[in-house]
Design an enzyme around this catalytic site. Structure first.
Site, PDB file in Angstrom:
ATOM      1  CG  HIS A   1       8.808  25.167 -45.322  1.00 22.27           C
ATOM      2  ND1 HIS A   1      10.051  24.791 -45.771  1.00 22.27           N
ATOM      3  CD2 HIS A   1       8.342  26.077 -46.216  1.00 22.27           C
ATOM      4  CE1 HIS A   1      10.327  25.459 -46.878  1.00 22.27           C
ATOM      5  NE2 HIS A   1       9.313  26.232 -47.178  1.00 22.27           N
TER       6      HIS A   1
ATOM      7  CG  ASP B   1       4.878  32.210 -38.661  1.00 26.89           C
ATOM      8  OD1 ASP B   1       4.658  30.971 -38.706  1.00 26.89           O
ATOM      9  OD2 ASP B   1       5.745  32.761 -39.367  1.00 26.89           O
TER      10      ASP B   1
END
Ligand code: BDR
Ligand code: CA
Length: 316
Positions: free
Chosen positions: A241, A10
């Site tokens: 992340h 994303d």
């Protein structure tokens, strides 16, 4: 031997860094990218990915748009306060001349699973909507996939979008539950480890100093993200992340604790929605795998990955 990888993302500041690492890693052959709404819309994430790939000189990698809405709710407008209005920190990249593939991300993933049967690895660093839709469209998919590495969840630490939920899982809990329950091996890279690995201002300066325009752009894109993390860490930095998931998928990090245990996702509508419930009972005397469990939950990666990440990126 390189591992063929389908990346579902994303894009997203940290997704952009993960993309850069996968392009640079000698262990990985990035064979396709699908996008999903999360940090930004699936369409904008595809534009960002195409622009980044053009800057990296990798117009050969197919990019397909995936799910705009999630399984049980519509896309909520993303996280501009974290990732900037366009998902990549507000930085305007030179627009790619290519457009996304005509096929959807789901169809791209299924096609690649046939092309690289038994070898394709899925790296998922956004909400897992496309993965769940692919499993629904073709229940035989897991039999052709070598493994899945997923950034998501929080096993023993607080969430980052609710007290208990991590953003990728919270954005589509039903999809995450389907992906984590499927008949394939998953390495789950949760906030327990991703919050422990960060980039410094020196690391960002090293990216900015690169003569490679793609690497330089990553340094610029990270600026906004560093602002977001200031009140969280007390200094300008960024969590790693998605890059940590990419490094783990490439075998570039030593994993210190990662038991294979049952993991379910809370799909109720209460305060626990999106929580990843990992069965870590009985771990006090040391990490132990549950018989038959397919999800390896990464709980500790002791060596900092930032040096490896930065040197690999600079070598692009
Ligand atoms: C995850 O959520 C997104 O904002 C990041 O790109 C990462 O995939 C972290 O919770
Ligand atoms: Ca992401």
């Amino acid at each position: 031997m390189t591992t063929p990888v389908y990346l579902d993302c994303d894009t997203g500041v940290d997704d952009a860094v993960a993309l850069g690492y996968l392009l640079a890693s000698p262990a990985i052959d990035l064979v396709g990218v699908g996008t999903v709404s999360g940090n930004t819309s699936a369409a904008q994430a595809a534009r960002n990915t195409l622009d980044l790939l053009a800057l990296a000189g990798r117009d050969d990698i197919p990019v397909a748009v995936g799910a705009h809405d999630h399984l049980s709710h519509p896309y909520d407008g993303g996280a501009p306060h974290v990732h900037g209005d366009n998902g990549i920190g507000g930085v305007q990249l030179p627009p790619a001349t290519r457009v996304p593939e005509e096929q959807s991300a789901v169809d791209l993933l299924i096609a690649l699973s046939h092309l690289y049967e038994g070898r394709l690895h899925i790296v998922t660093i956004g909400p897992m909507t496309n993965i769940a839709l692919a499993l629904e469209a073709d229940p035989t998919l897991p039999g052709r996939i070598a493994g899945v590495t997923a950034m998501g969840g929080a096993a023993l630490v607080p969430g980052n979008i609710s007290p208990v939920a991590e953003a990728n899982v919270f954005n589509d809990p039903e999809a995450a539950d389907a992906a984590l329950s499927a008949d394939w091996d998953v390495t789950l890279v949760p906030l327990d480890v991703t919050m422990e690995h960060t980039l410094s201002e020196d690391d960002r300066a090293a990216l900015l100093a690169s003569t490679n325009p793609f690497v330089q752009a990553l340094g610029e894109i990270l600026d906004h993200y560093f602002d977001f993390y200031l009140p969280i860490y007390g200094h300008r930095t960024s969590s790693l992340h998605d890059p940590l998931a990419a490094v783990i998928a490439a075998g570039g990090a030593r994993i210190d604790v990662a038991p294979r245990v049952p993991v379910r996702v809370d799909t109720t509508d209460g305060p626990g929605r999106g929580q990843t419930i990992a069965d870590l009972r009985g771990q006090r005397i040391g990490p132990r795998d549950h018989e038959g469990a397919r999800v390896r939950v990464v709980l500790r990666v002791d060596d900092p990955i930032a040096p490896h990440l930065v040197t690999t990126l600079i070598g692009v």
